[in-house]
Design an enzyme around this catalytic site. Structure first.
Site, short mmCIF file in Angstrom:
data_model
loop_
_atom_site.label_atom_id
_atom_site.label_comp_id
_atom_site.label_asym_id
_atom_site.label_seq_id
_atom_site.Cartn_x
_atom_site.Cartn_y
_atom_site.Cartn_z
N HIS A 304 75.35 4.74 77.30
CA HIS A 304 75.65 4.83 75.88
C HIS A 304 75.30 6.23 75.39
O HIS A 304 74.32 6.81 75.86
CB HIS A 304 74.83 3.79 75.10
CG HIS A 304 75.34 3.54 73.73
ND1 HIS A 304 74.99 4.33 72.66
CD2 HIS A 304 76.20 2.61 73.25
CE1 HIS A 304 75.60 3.89 71.58
NE2 HIS A 304 76.35 2.85 71.91
N ASP A 361 78.52 -4.25 75.63
CA ASP A 361 79.71 -4.84 76.25
C ASP A 361 79.42 -5.52 77.59
O ASP A 361 80.29 -6.19 78.13
CB ASP A 361 80.78 -3.75 76.46
CG ASP A 361 81.27 -3.21 75.14
OD1 ASP A 361 81.61 -4.03 74.28
OD2 ASP A 361 81.30 -1.98 74.95
N1 ACO Z 1 78.53 4.74 85.31
C1 ACO Z 1 78.18 5.80 86.08
N2 ACO Z 1 77.78 7.00 85.58
C2 ACO Z 1 77.72 7.12 84.25
C3 ACO Z 1 78.05 6.05 83.38
C4 ACO Z 1 78.44 4.83 83.94
N3 ACO Z 1 78.78 3.79 83.18
N4 ACO Z 1 77.91 6.47 82.10
C5 ACO Z 1 77.50 7.75 82.16
N5 ACO Z 1 77.38 8.14 83.45
C6 ACO Z 1 76.92 9.43 83.94
C7 ACO Z 1 78.04 10.47 83.88
O1 ACO Z 1 78.79 10.47 85.08
C8 ACO Z 1 77.26 11.75 83.67
O2 ACO Z 1 76.70 12.11 84.92
P1 ACO Z 1 76.39 13.65 85.31
O3 ACO Z 1 75.58 14.21 84.16
O4 ACO Z 1 75.65 13.54 86.58
O5 ACO Z 1 77.74 14.31 85.41
C9 ACO Z 1 76.12 11.31 82.75
O6 ACO Z 1 75.93 9.91 83.03
C10 ACO Z 1 76.41 11.48 81.28
O7 ACO Z 1 77.67 10.89 81.01
P2 ACO Z 1 78.54 11.27 79.73
O8 ACO Z 1 79.88 10.70 79.92
O9 ACO Z 1 78.41 12.73 79.47
O10 ACO Z 1 77.71 10.53 78.62
P3 ACO Z 1 78.26 10.09 77.24
O11 ACO Z 1 77.12 9.93 76.35
O12 ACO Z 1 79.36 10.97 76.78
O13 ACO Z 1 78.93 8.68 77.63
C11 ACO Z 1 79.75 6.52 77.66
C12 ACO Z 1 78.73 7.49 77.04
C13 ACO Z 1 81.16 7.02 77.40
C14 ACO Z 1 79.58 5.18 76.95
C15 ACO Z 1 79.50 6.38 79.17
O14 ACO Z 1 78.18 5.95 79.41
C16 ACO Z 1 80.50 5.44 79.84
O15 ACO Z 1 81.59 5.88 80.19
N6 ACO Z 1 80.13 4.13 80.04
C17 ACO Z 1 81.05 3.17 80.59
C18 ACO Z 1 82.00 2.66 79.51
C19 ACO Z 1 81.29 1.76 78.53
O16 ACO Z 1 80.57 0.85 78.89
N7 ACO Z 1 81.56 2.01 77.24
C20 ACO Z 1 81.02 1.22 76.14
C21 ACO Z 1 79.98 1.96 75.39
S1 ACO Z 1 79.28 0.97 74.08
C22 ACO Z 1 80.48 1.01 72.87
O17 ACO Z 1 81.16 1.97 72.67
C23 ACO Z 1 80.70 -0.20 72.12
#
Ligand code: ACO
Length: 426
Positions: A304, A361
């Site tokens: 998140h 979620d």
């Molecule tokens: N699985 C694996 N790795 C992840 C995940 C995940 N679910 N989420 C983040 N990471 C990693 C990224 O690869 C990145 O790694 P790195 O720094 O080594 O390159 C790091 O964590 C940061 O990720 P970002 O995408 O920059 O973080 P951000 O804060 O932008 O992302 C997000 C948040 C989009 C929710 C992300 O965690 C994700 O894609 N999760 C899966 C989708 C999801 O569950 N979304 C629902 C969110 S809750 C809502 O909106 C209601």
């Protein structure tokens, strides 16, 4: 004297006001930055940017705290109803008996949908995603109910119209998608019970409204009711800042919510868990893929932007799933997979180092499955829950005397001025 933040640029020092929120969060007010320094800020994804000062929802992502208008999500989920939380978010106070009663009367009065709107559903191609349909239908509400005025009474009517009709439209779209006759709302049922009845009652198989599922749906919708400046809410505010009508702004929020990185994740989680179930060794393969930087796969329902600890909503949902399964004496292999996946991930260095925990979620889809909600309706369920938040946030902006049109700047990185070349010379 109020505290300031100093910025030195090209030998000059500038001071900007420090803004401190009621919970102690601090921000630099840079509204005069360009005017005084010629600089703008660059912050892709708005990771460090506050877009507004808001009195609706407080989130502390490090400590896993979520409060609506000062009330903790745990207390609201335990003692309140979705109807009451909607009132709280929109009006800033918990309603008295009389206020809640009047709100319920309005919700009931507004629960029918214009019969002509049913034809819309029928003309969408079969297999259309319900989120696309919902977004279009909400915009269409403006044509059917055009008289939104700023008077408080009219506002209440519009708000309850949205809350009530979107719920009816969601159930209606499901019924039409399976070729069944639409079930109409009933005045004797509560907001949540009415929805379940409209979804599942049929002339040949009357629906038994289970009080445990009504409670679970109340909790599900309360947990989704607002979440400060997330992608869809920010969209509602940005779109609304152009002084567009409430329906169009909400429709933009629905479109933003659809994405799998945002509200669409609840559907994506179930699809991921299904894939794991149907694939021997799928669990460890999913974890391995999620950790691989060269693989775009992510563990859906994990991570998140704000929470760097366990999402408090996921905690409540996980308990709620267990409660419903015990009370209804049901089981779901996807719940076992989800729990195992969570256990593996929470002990894995990658997830620990990246602060990745289950988000709202992760368990919500399993709860919705227990209610009988089809997977492609999950994000619609999220959208119904988020309506009070979107409305409250739109209203906060609309009522703000310091309101400004949202219009970010950019740093241009394209070609510099060049001369037009006639087509025969290219
Ligand atoms: N699985 C694996 N790795 C992840 C995940 C995940 N679910 N989420 C983040 N990471 C990693 C990224 O690869 C990145 O790694 P790195 O720094 O080594 O390159 C790091 O964590 C940061 O990720 P970002 O995408 O920059 O973080 P951000 O804060 O932008 O992302 C997000 C948040 C989009 C929710 C992300 O965690 C994700 O894609 N999760 C899966 C989708 C999801 O569950 N979304 C629902 C969110 S809750 C809502 O909106 C209601």
């Amino acid at each position: 004297m109020a505290e300031t933040v100093k910025l030195t640029f090209e030998g000059e020092t500038y001071e900007f006001p420090l803004v401190i929120g009621t919970e102690g969060e601090k921000a630099i007010d840079i509204s005069k930055l360009r005017q005084t320094t010629g600089l703008i800020t660059l912050d892709p994804g708005f990771v460090n940017t506050g877009s507004c000062v808001s009195a609706i929802t407080f989130v502390d992502g490090e400590k896993g705290i979520l409060r609506f208008r000062g009330y903790s999500i745990e207390e609201l989920a335990r003692y309140s109803s979705f109807r009451e939380v909607a009132y709280l978010l929109i009006h800033n106070v918990l309603p008295t008996h009389e206020e809640l009663q009047n709100f319920s009367i309005l919700l009931n009065d507004q629960s029918m949908v214009h019969e002509d709107m049913q034809h819309f559903f029928e003309t969408f191609p079969r297999g259309s995603h319900p989120m696309g349909i919902l977004s279009a239908m909400v915009t269409a509400l403006k044509s059917f109910y055009p008289y939104l005025q700023s008077a408080e009474e009219e506002m209440d009517r519009t708000v309850t119209r949205l809350l009530s009709k979107v719920r009816t439209m969601a159930a209606m779209s499901y019924k039409i998608s399976i070729g069944h006759k639409v079930t109409y709302p009933r005045p004797d049922l509560s907001y949540c019970a009415n929805f379940l009845n409209m979804m599942f009652d049929s002339p040949v198989k009357p629906y038994h409204i289970h009080k445990e599922l009504v409670k679970a749906l109340n909790v599900f919708w309360i947990l989704h009711a607002d979440h400060e400046q997330n992608c869809s809410t920010a969209s509602v505010r940005v779109v609304g800042s152009g002084r567009v009508n409430l329906y169009a702004a909400i429709s933009a929020g629905i479109a933003a919510l659809w994405g799998p990185l945002h509200g669409g994740a609840n559907q994506a989680v179930i699809e991921m868990l299904m894939d794991i179930k149907n694939d021997r060794g799928g669990l460890s393969r999913a974890v391995k893929r999620a950790k691989d930087r060269n693989d775009p796969f992510r563990l859906m329902g994990f991570g998140h932007r704000v929470y760097k600890s366990y999402d408090p909503r996921a905690k409540i949902l996980k308990k709620m799933v267990d409660r419903v399964f015990t009370k209804l004496k049901i089981s779901d292999p996807l719940l076992d997979i989800a729990k195992e996946l969570e256990e593996i991930a929470l002990q894995d260095d990658y997830f620990i180092d990246h602060n990745l925990y289950p988000n709202v979620d992760f368990y919500s889809g399993i709860l919705l499955r227990a209610m009988g909600i089809p997977t492609n309706m999950f994000t619609v369920m999220f959208a119904i829950g988020r309506l009070p938040g979107w409305i409250a946030q739109w209203k906060e902006d609309a009522d703000d005397p310091k309101w400004k049109l949202s219009r970010p700047r950019q740093i241009y990185a394209g070609p510099r001025k060049r001369k037009y070349v006639a087509i025969e010379k290219r």
